[in-house]
Design a protein around this motif. Sequence first.
Motif, mmCIF file in Angstrom:
data_model
loop_
_atom_site.group_PDB
_atom_site.id
_atom_site.type_symbol
_atom_site.label_atom_id
_atom_site.label_comp_id
_atom_site.label_asym_id
_atom_site.label_seq_id
_atom_site.Cartn_x
_atom_site.Cartn_y
_atom_site.Cartn_z
ATOM 1 N N UNK A 172 -0.011 -0.983 0.094
ATOM 2 C CA UNK A 172 -0.153 -0.289 0.087
ATOM 3 C C UNK A 172 0.890 0.992 -0.166
ATOM 4 N N UNK A 173 2.492 1.116 1.253
ATOM 5 C CA UNK A 173 2.952 2.480 1.145
ATOM 6 C C UNK A 173 3.977 2.558 -0.740
ATOM 7 N N UNK A 174 3.993 1.986 -1.095
ATOM 8 C CA UNK A 174 4.580 0.996 -2.846
ATOM 9 C C UNK A 174 3.751 1.898 -3.362
ATOM 10 N N UNK A 175 2.417 1.569 -4.008
ATOM 11 C CA UNK A 175 1.773 2.030 -4.146
ATOM 12 C C UNK A 175 1.286 3.483 -3.925
ATOM 13 N N UNK A 176 0.733 3.984 -2.670
ATOM 14 C CA UNK A 176 0.483 5.415 -2.808
ATOM 15 C C UNK A 176 1.966 6.450 -3.413
ATOM 16 N N UNK A 177 3.202 5.797 -2.553
ATOM 17 C CA UNK A 177 4.465 6.721 -3.545
ATOM 18 C C UNK A 177 4.770 6.660 -5.017
ATOM 19 N N UNK A 204 16.476 10.115 -4.021
ATOM 20 C CA UNK A 204 18.136 9.055 -3.900
ATOM 21 C C UNK A 204 18.450 8.877 -2.570
ATOM 22 N N UNK A 205 18.228 10.087 -2.226
ATOM 23 C CA UNK A 205 18.955 9.767 -0.213
ATOM 24 C C UNK A 205 18.365 8.844 0.516
ATOM 25 N N UNK A 206 17.155 9.744 0.369
ATOM 26 C CA UNK A 206 16.143 8.981 1.614
ATOM 27 C C UNK A 206 15.900 7.571 1.248
ATOM 28 N N UNK A 207 15.795 6.901 0.420
ATOM 29 C CA UNK A 207 15.690 5.124 -0.598
ATOM 30 C C UNK A 207 16.632 4.922 -0.987
ATOM 31 N N UNK A 208 17.648 5.018 -0.602
ATOM 32 C CA UNK A 208 19.098 5.066 -1.127
ATOM 33 C C UNK A 208 20.321 4.887 -0.709
ATOM 34 N N UNK A 209 21.148 6.160 -0.402
ATOM 35 C CA UNK A 209 21.957 6.334 0.552
ATOM 36 C C UNK A 209 21.953 5.894 2.307
ATOM 37 N N UNK A 210 20.522 6.472 2.658
ATOM 38 C CA UNK A 210 20.097 5.960 3.942
ATOM 39 C C UNK A 210 20.455 4.051 4.431
ATOM 40 N N UNK A 234 7.537 6.375 4.218
ATOM 41 C CA UNK A 234 6.390 7.435 5.290
ATOM 42 C C UNK A 234 7.298 9.648 4.174
ATOM 43 N N UNK A 235 7.868 9.399 4.557
ATOM 44 C CA UNK A 235 8.470 10.736 5.031
ATOM 45 C C UNK A 235 8.484 10.993 2.979
ATOM 46 N N UNK A 236 8.648 10.005 2.359
ATOM 47 C CA UNK A 236 8.935 10.077 0.960
ATOM 48 C C UNK A 236 7.831 10.205 -0.010
ATOM 49 N N UNK A 262 21.042 11.802 17.010
ATOM 50 C CA UNK A 262 19.611 11.039 18.270
ATOM 51 C C UNK A 262 18.083 10.922 17.217
ATOM 52 N N UNK A 263 18.260 11.614 16.353
ATOM 53 C CA UNK A 263 17.080 11.360 15.282
ATOM 54 C C UNK A 263 16.728 10.817 13.620
ATOM 55 N N UNK A 264 18.630 9.914 13.477
ATOM 56 C CA UNK A 264 19.661 9.492 12.781
ATOM 57 C C UNK A 264 18.572 8.183 12.040
ATOM 58 N N UNK A 265 19.006 7.535 13.615
ATOM 59 C CA UNK A 265 18.641 6.089 12.847
ATOM 60 C C UNK A 265 16.967 5.833 12.745
ATOM 61 N N UNK A 266 16.812 5.093 11.384
ATOM 62 C CA UNK A 266 15.742 5.305 10.986
ATOM 63 C C UNK A 266 15.125 4.189 10.391
ATOM 64 N N UNK A 267 13.880 3.521 10.197
ATOM 65 C CA UNK A 267 13.943 1.725 9.127
ATOM 66 C C UNK A 267 13.175 2.343 7.535
ATOM 67 N N UNK A 268 13.381 1.274 7.181
ATOM 68 C CA UNK A 268 12.545 1.550 5.669
ATOM 69 C C UNK A 268 10.780 2.427 5.817
#
Length: 195
Positions: free
Chosen positions: A7-12, A54-60, A137-139, A126-132
């Motif tokens: 669902x998230x992928x479709x929304x993106x 490219x940053x948020x769904x690649x480099x991260x 959702x951010x993208x 303090x905020x740098x650790x994230x999940x896919x």
Amino acid sequence: MTDTKARLHRDLRHARESLLWKLDGLGEYDLRRPMTPTGTNLLGLVKHVSGIEAGYLGEVFDRPVSEPPPWFADDPDEPNVDMWARPHESSAFIIAFYRRVWAHADTTIEALDLDAPGTVPWWPAEHAEVTLHQMIVLMIGETNRHGGHADVVRELIDGTAGLRPDFGGLPERGEAWWAAYRARLEHAARQAAGS
């Protein structure tokens, strides 16, 4: 792929397509011309979103795109270099680059679980650790936010409005109805302001 992830992928994907649709049928001048006091323009919005995706769904996730956004390397000191297109940066190049970033991001989304960890190196520690999950959702939010900017810019250029070609999201009315509607809103605003 889980239902949530699908669902998230479709929304993106829908947000990406909606953003690009705002460029359809326009010439180079209209794609590039600044339509706000801060220079917001359609091609710049696409250029910007391609870089952040490219940053948020690649480099991260330690999966950098094979071709990083070239504009950052070309002139790293140029303010807002990702928010406008130079004359030598063709719209075809920027759109194709965005589509390559999509493909790379889609591969990341398909390869990793939603709880896959990543690190955003440009965020405070303090905020740098994230999940896919968080980054998808951010993208979606970022792409829709800039898609909204593109909605307004495109309407200012030639009156084209709506979410996407198959679903406008606006009442189907004629020009006279919209002119009367806008006049009614202007009147209400003046009344509320006491003028």
